[in-house]
Design an enzyme around this catalytic site. Structure first.
Site, PDB file in Angstrom:
ATOM      1  N   TYR A  27       0.871  -1.177   0.000  1.00  0.00           N
ATOM      2  CA  TYR A  27       0.000   0.000   0.000  1.00  0.00           C
ATOM      3  C   TYR A  27       0.910   1.229   0.000  1.00  0.00           C
ATOM      4  CZ  TYR A  27      -3.398   3.247   2.240  1.00  0.00           C
ATOM      5  OH  TYR A  27      -4.210   4.300   2.578  1.00  0.00           O
ATOM      6  N   SER A  34       5.266  13.985   2.514  1.00  0.00           N
ATOM      7  CA  SER A  34       3.870  13.942   2.974  1.00  0.00           C
ATOM      8  C   SER A  34       3.598  12.649   3.735  1.00  0.00           C
ATOM      9  CB  SER A  34       2.901  14.137   1.793  1.00  0.00           C
ATOM     10  OG  SER A  34       2.488  12.944   1.227  1.00  0.00           O
ATOM     11  N   PHE A  60       8.786   4.560   3.110  1.00  0.00           N
ATOM     12  CA  PHE A  60       8.403   3.604   4.177  1.00  0.00           C
ATOM     13  C   PHE A  60       7.406   2.556   3.690  1.00  0.00           C
ATOM     14  CE2 PHE A  60       8.876   7.471   7.166  1.00  0.00           C
ATOM     15  CZ  PHE A  60      10.121   7.088   7.642  1.00  0.00           C
ATOM     16  N   GLY A 243      12.990  -8.092  34.848  1.00  0.00           N
ATOM     17  CA  GLY A 243      14.229  -7.477  35.335  1.00  0.00           C
ATOM     18  C   GLY A 243      15.260  -7.402  34.220  1.00  0.00           C
ATOM     19  N   GLU A 267       0.047   3.333   9.859  1.00  0.00           N
ATOM     20  CA  GLU A 267      -1.405   3.300   9.579  1.00  0.00           C
ATOM     21  C   GLU A 267      -2.064   4.565  10.152  1.00  0.00           C
ATOM     22  OE1 GLU A 267      -1.169   0.331   8.084  1.00  0.00           O
ATOM     23  OE2 GLU A 267      -3.160   0.185   7.212  1.00  0.00           O
TER      24      GLU A 267
HETATM   25  C1  LIG Z   1       7.964   0.533   9.555  1.00  0.00           C
HETATM   26  C2  LIG Z   1       7.007   1.417   8.824  1.00  0.00           C
HETATM   27  C3  LIG Z   1       6.197   0.889   7.829  1.00  0.00           C
HETATM   28  C4  LIG Z   1       5.329   1.722   7.114  1.00  0.00           C
HETATM   29  N1  LIG Z   1       4.580   1.189   6.112  1.00  0.00           N
HETATM   30  C5  LIG Z   1       3.864   2.015   5.285  1.00  0.00           C
HETATM   31  C6  LIG Z   1       3.218   1.498   4.127  1.00  0.00           C
HETATM   32  O1  LIG Z   1       3.230   0.286   3.857  1.00  0.00           O
HETATM   33  N2  LIG Z   1       2.574   2.373   3.307  1.00  0.00           N
HETATM   34  C7  LIG Z   1       2.524   3.710   3.559  1.00  0.00           C
HETATM   35  O2  LIG Z   1       1.918   4.425   2.773  1.00  0.00           O
HETATM   36  N3  LIG Z   1       3.123   4.229   4.665  1.00  0.00           N
HETATM   37  C8  LIG Z   1       3.808   3.405   5.526  1.00  0.00           C
HETATM   38  N4  LIG Z   1       4.443   3.925   6.637  1.00  0.00           N
HETATM   39  C9  LIG Z   1       4.412   5.370   6.863  1.00  0.00           C
HETATM   40  C10 LIG Z   1       3.605   5.793   8.073  1.00  0.00           C
HETATM   41  O3  LIG Z   1       2.231   5.656   7.819  1.00  0.00           O
HETATM   42  C11 LIG Z   1       4.038   7.247   8.405  1.00  0.00           C
HETATM   43  O4  LIG Z   1       5.342   7.168   8.958  1.00  0.00           O
HETATM   44  C12 LIG Z   1       3.077   7.941   9.339  1.00  0.00           C
HETATM   45  O5  LIG Z   1       1.833   8.163   8.728  1.00  0.00           O
HETATM   46  C13 LIG Z   1       3.633   9.286   9.853  1.00  0.00           C
HETATM   47  O6  LIG Z   1       4.130  10.078   8.820  1.00  0.00           O
HETATM   48  P1  LIG Z   1       5.605  10.721   8.981  1.00  0.00           P
HETATM   49  O7  LIG Z   1       6.529   9.604   9.363  1.00  0.00           O
HETATM   50  O8  LIG Z   1       5.901  11.481   7.756  1.00  0.00           O
HETATM   51  O9  LIG Z   1       5.486  11.677  10.233  1.00  0.00           O
HETATM   52  P2  LIG Z   1       4.947  13.196  10.244  1.00  0.00           P
HETATM   53  O10 LIG Z   1       3.641  13.274   9.560  1.00  0.00           O
HETATM   54  O11 LIG Z   1       6.050  14.086   9.782  1.00  0.00           O
HETATM   55  O12 LIG Z   1       4.698  13.426  11.790  1.00  0.00           O
HETATM   56  C14 LIG Z   1       5.742  13.696  12.741  1.00  0.00           C
HETATM   57  C15 LIG Z   1       5.097  13.819  14.126  1.00  0.00           C
HETATM   58  O13 LIG Z   1       4.176  14.936  14.130  1.00  0.00           O
HETATM   59  C16 LIG Z   1       2.891  14.472  14.533  1.00  0.00           C
HETATM   60  N5  LIG Z   1       1.860  15.230  13.815  1.00  0.00           N
HETATM   61  C17 LIG Z   1       1.762  15.451  12.473  1.00  0.00           C
HETATM   62  N6  LIG Z   1       0.656  16.155  12.198  1.00  0.00           N
HETATM   63  C18 LIG Z   1       0.026  16.395  13.369  1.00  0.00           C
HETATM   64  C19 LIG Z   1      -1.177  17.057  13.757  1.00  0.00           C
HETATM   65  N7  LIG Z   1      -2.002  17.610  12.865  1.00  0.00           N
HETATM   66  N8  LIG Z   1      -1.508  17.099  15.076  1.00  0.00           N
HETATM   67  C20 LIG Z   1      -0.703  16.512  15.993  1.00  0.00           C
HETATM   68  N9  LIG Z   1       0.442  15.862  15.707  1.00  0.00           N
HETATM   69  C21 LIG Z   1       0.804  15.798  14.408  1.00  0.00           C
HETATM   70  C22 LIG Z   1       2.853  13.001  14.177  1.00  0.00           C
HETATM   71  O14 LIG Z   1       1.879  12.298  14.934  1.00  0.00           O
HETATM   72  C23 LIG Z   1       4.283  12.582  14.515  1.00  0.00           C
HETATM   73  O15 LIG Z   1       4.393  12.359  15.901  1.00  0.00           O
HETATM   74  C24 LIG Z   1       5.267   3.096   7.407  1.00  0.00           C
HETATM   75  C25 LIG Z   1       6.078   3.624   8.433  1.00  0.00           C
HETATM   76  C26 LIG Z   1       6.937   2.808   9.125  1.00  0.00           C
HETATM   77  C27 LIG Z   1       7.810   3.404  10.209  1.00  0.00           C
END
Ligand SMILES: Cc1cc2nc3c(=O)[nH]c(=O)nc-3n(C[C@H](O)[C@H](O)[C@H](O)COP(=O)(O)OP(=O)(O)OC[C@H]3O[C@@H](n4cnc5c(N)ncnc54)[C@H](O)[C@@H]3O)c2cc1C
Length: 290
Positions: A27, A34, A60, A243, A267
């Protein structure tokens, strides 16, 4: 998503084998720029004759490099969610380039990679639904995905709890088994209570999803937030009960904790789950009890 929104051509090409587990799919929504703000994605798909041409990158992506089919959200129109479409892309199509497997804290049973699309050509029939419907489909896909991730947390936490229970009965300190200390009895009582509550909440959300309840998305978000927070806490508590032995790799606790930690992030992060839940509670005309 393919079963619900794919064209007949795409379904007949992939669906039976996907359902049998003979093919695997990834997916592809997140991009380097983004993440939580998924509707700002930049990957482009342009119609050229009876083909779409894709350019951009996805960050990711779970399973990438090992899967056979990619479901890719890409921009075909205006900025924002209404300009996004969803496509089925063969994972070995010319111009699909895979990055290195990311070195992760846990979740090492499958690779996570960057995917780059360079002039990737796919048949127009690989568009799901109509242009502009892709973001809606992607969000619907996440409802079920959130039940899946919540369930992963609950299963791992149950195993950690079972291991901690056995350890409490075997390990002796101060001339008694750990199970004789009330502080640890109370800890395991709370672990079990919260895990049962989380499991029930996931089942309720799954029921609402299956029965197409109007509040299914809110319930899937609440269940994912709660179950992944509880799952991580239970694994951490189980490690603490072990522990120093909990911290070494000979025991499975440190791996359980590393594996569940990512469930609070993927997700949709648990902050984004709260955004979804709060938006619904505070919506104009929302029922006083959802
Ligand atoms: C091991 C792994 C597997 C993954 N697999 C997939 C996959 O198969 N397909 C796919 O499409 N994606 C995948 N992802 C991506 C994942 O869905 C994203 O990492 C996630 O949605 C967060 O996006 P970001 O890492 O860019 O963080 P950011 O969006 O940059 O967020 C950084 C921090 O800010 C917080 N934040 C952002 N906006 C707000 C808001 N409006 N209010 C409060 N807090 C906020 C977030 O909660 C987070 O703590 C995967 C990620 C990992 C680590």
């Amino acid at each position: 998503m393919i079963a619900s929104f794919g064209t007949d051509e795409v379904k007949s090409q992939y669906m039976d084998q996907l359902v049998m587990g003979e093919l695997l799919a990834s997916y592809c929504l997140t991009e380097p720029g983004s993440g939580s703000d998924a509707a700002s994605l930049k990957t482009k798909a342009v119609l050229d004759g009876d083909e779409y041409v894709l350019n951009g990158s996805k960050m990711f992506i779970s399973g990438a490099g090992e899967t056979d089919v990619l479901v890719v959200m890409a921009r075909t129109g205006e900025e924002g969610p209404k300009g996004i479409s969803a496509f089925v892309v063969p994972a070995d199509a010319a111009g699909v380039i895979y990055g290195k497997a990311e070195e992760k804290m846990g979740w090492n049973a499958q690779p996570t990679r960057l995917i780059t699309f360079e002039d990737v050509r796919i048949p127009a029939a690989n568009l799901m639904g109509k242009e502009g419907e892709g973001f809606k489909f992607a969000m619907q896909g996440l409802d079920g995905g959130r039940i899946n991730i919540a369930t992963c947390s609950i299963g791992t936490a149950q195993q950690a709890l079972n291991t901690a229970k056995e350890y409490m009965q075997e390990r002796q300190q101060f001339g008694k088994p750990l199970a004789a200390f009330q502080a640890l009895q109370f800890k395991i009582a709370d672990m079990n209570t919260e895990l049962v509550a989380a499991r029930q909440m996931v089942r309720l959300a799954a029921f609402k999803l299956d029965s197409n309840d109007p509040e299914k998305t809110t319930y899937c978000a609440m269940a994912k937030r709660f179950a992944t927070d509880v799952g991580t806490k239970v694994c951490d508590d189980a490690l603490q009960i072990h522990g120093g032995y909990g911290y070494i790799k000979e025991y499975p606790l440190e791996r359980h904790l590393r594996d569940v930690r990512v469930h609070q992030i993927l997700e949709g992060t648990n902050e984004i789950m709260r955004v979804i839940i709060a938006r619904r509670i505070l919506a104009e005309g929302a029922a006083s009890v959802l």
